[in-house]
Design a protein around this motif. Structure first.
Motif, PDB file in Angstrom:
ATOM      1  N   GLY A  57      -1.763   1.667  -4.760  1.00  0.00           N
ATOM      2  CA  GLY A  57      -2.730   0.951  -3.772  1.00  0.00           C
ATOM      3  C   GLY A  57      -3.439   1.723  -3.084  1.00  0.00           C
ATOM      4  N   VAL A  88      -6.637   3.186  -4.659  1.00  0.00           N
ATOM      5  CA  VAL A  88      -7.493   2.040  -5.034  1.00  0.00           C
ATOM      6  C   VAL A  88      -8.210   1.763  -3.697  1.00  0.00           C
ATOM      7  CG1 VAL A  88      -8.088  -0.282  -5.741  1.00  0.00           C
ATOM      8  CG2 VAL A  88      -6.190   1.193  -7.189  1.00  0.00           C
ATOM      9  N   PHE A 146      -5.067  -7.803  -2.852  1.00  0.00           N
ATOM     10  CA  PHE A 146      -4.628  -6.444  -3.546  1.00  0.00           C
ATOM     11  C   PHE A 146      -3.381  -6.021  -2.952  1.00  0.00           C
ATOM     12  CE2 PHE A 146      -4.803  -1.802  -4.634  1.00  0.00           C
ATOM     13  CZ  PHE A 146      -4.363  -2.079  -6.014  1.00  0.00           C
ATOM     14  N   GLY A 192      -6.270  -3.819  -9.560  1.00  0.00           N
ATOM     15  CA  GLY A 192      -6.929  -2.618  -9.022  1.00  0.00           C
ATOM     16  C   GLY A 192      -7.901  -1.925  -9.821  1.00  0.00           C
TER      17      GLY A 192
END
Ligand code: HEM
Ligand code: HEM
Ligand code: HEM
Ligand code: HEM
Ligand SMILES: O=C1O[C@H]([C@@H](O)CO)C(O)=C1O
Lengths: 212, 212
Positions: free
Chosen positions: B203, B206, B159, B55
């Protein structure tokens, strides 16, 4: 266009396989007199409602570009409403399957349930906000423009969180039902894994089409 | 800026909590003579490498806008390399914990392992492609421009898939270790759930920062 068709194929396959999975390995569907079978509505209706319809509603503006904007908005809001109804039923059946079990199983203990319910709450807030901002007349144009990026971000975030919740749900069900046998990859385990892979491909395609 | 600091706080908290989780409830870290303890490197290094550093590397271009582009590119490639090294160790320790167990546990049976390894493979391909396209001189400018949206899409996809894999991993570990006790929400279960929620917030932040 090719990707759109692929998305639909992937989505329909995933629904058929969930039906096969619960039908072949978990005894099919049942009412509240049989909590174990009533549970099976949960993965089925979450897959149809909170994944397939949720994704399709997001894609409405992309798949039918020539249709009038007003019609698209109503379709978008309508499919999301259908997704919501199935999701509520999917929640009711899983809560029943805990509360009506003998002995009852506690509610809301798992990471799956925490993140899954969060996704549903985000979805509801998003619906209310989208409804008031873009469907009810009277919202000033510059507010609409300012809200749209947030509408898209939270719409996609809720969708991705639904998919993350679904793969956790599959994992739970596989381990609860198969135990250490999961590691020998019996049919029910392989099928669960394949469904999970399809969820992810479906999700990746929807997000790609909605952001390209 | 505020969101960037929040992202870092969230990321560091999540690493500390994973350390606490394996330290307090699973016996801490150990070498290959004790496969059960060697396993514990897996969640720790995946969290530091395949979530936190992954990240942070994505955010390099956003956090340091005034730095020279060449320096940013080298930092981006460098942090991704560090993430990769920790990820490989995290994979080695989990495979060891299966192969060195008595009796050995089969490999690659779970949806977690399928999606997790897919995320690692996507990451490796992305690294090779990014290296050749944007770091090695000679790539024509119009190719670079054409590749960039795909680079961003697959970078973020890998990701997000890493985070989906991580919440599945937490779910597995909680159920394997706590069994039906998970539903009584003991400390180890609550901590696992909180870590999962932090992964998702990290998450989400990011992706938001990288796409706003
Ligand atoms: C993606 C949409 C999904 C959402 C939002 C969702 C949400 C939830 C919620 C809120 C609960 C807690 C019920 C309670 O505590 O009484 C639950 C339980 C459960 N769900 Fe799902 N679910 C989803 C998909 C799935 C799927 C695809 C499966 C696969 C079989 C699944 C398997 C389970 C299982 C086994 C439980 C009971 C154990 C537990 O409480 O974690 N879920 N789900
Ligand atoms: C939970 C419910 C909802 C979710 C998850 C959601 C999600 C989304 C997403 C992800 C997009 C981006 C689609 C794209 O760029 O192709 C979008 C666009 C849009 N949504 Fe929603 N939405 C919801 C409810 C609503 C409601 C109730 C309305 C009111 C009519 C609405 C109006 C719009 C409009 C006008 C757009 C922009 C279409 C465009 O010009 O490209 N949304 N929505
Ligand atoms: C996000 C990055 C992660 C990736 C890419 C990943 C990848 C993998 C892979 C490839 C395996 C299979 C090893 C084998 O079959 O020998 C595995 C196993 C395992 N991982 Fe992870 N993992 C991640 C994070 C986590 C986390 C955060 C946990 C939490 C404890 C976890 C728990 C487990 C467990 C319990 C196993 C053994 C059971 C199984 O094979 O599924 N993982 N992981
Ligand atoms: C697995 C490895 C990699 C991943 C996951 C990845 C991911 C990403 C992501 C998500 C972005 C978008 C960031 C943003 O918009 O703020 C990005 C941008 C970029 N990446 Fe990578 N990347 C990887 C490797 C590389 C490598 C090896 C290079 C070569 C130097 C590279 C060069 C770039 C460049 C030039 C940008 C554009 C920055 C800008 O102008 O905004 N990437 N990368
Ligand atoms: O090498 C590079 O490629 C991209 C751009 O040229 C293509 O989008 C970028 O920002 C670089 O520094």
């Amino acid at each position: 266009k090719v990707l759109y068709v692929l998305t639909q194929l992937c989505g329909l396959t995933m629904i058929v396989l969930v039906g096969t999975w619960i039908g072949q390995h978990y005894g099919g569907l049942g009412g509240s007199s049989n909590p174990k079978l009533e549970f099976n509505w949960h993965p089925l209706f979450m897959t149809i409602g909170f994944i397939y319809l949720y994704g399709n509603s997001i894609l409405v503006y992309r798949g039918f570009r020539t249709t009038r904007k007003k019609t698209l908005k109503l379709t978008h809001a309508g499919i999301h409403m259908a997704a919501f109804v199935l999701t509520v039923i999917a929640l009711k059946t899983v809560f029943d399957s805990h509360n009506l079990a003998d002995p009852p199983i506690p509610n809301m203990y798992s990471l799956h349930s925490w993140l899954g319910l969060s996704a549903v709450i985000i979805f509801c807030l998003q619906y209310a906000a989208g409804f008031m901002a873009f469907l009810v007349p009277g919202m000033r144009e510059n507010y609409k423009i300012a809200l749209m990026p947030l509408h898209i971000y939270f719409g996609l975030f809720g969708f991705v969180l639904a998919i993350a919740s679904a793969v956790m749900g599959l994992t739970e069900k596989a381990i609860f039902s198969l135990g250490a046998n999961y590691s020998t990859l019996p049919a029910a385990g392989v099928l669960a894994n394949i469904i999970g892979v399809l969820y992810v491909i479906f999700g990746a395609l929807v997000v790609y089409l909605a952001t390209e």
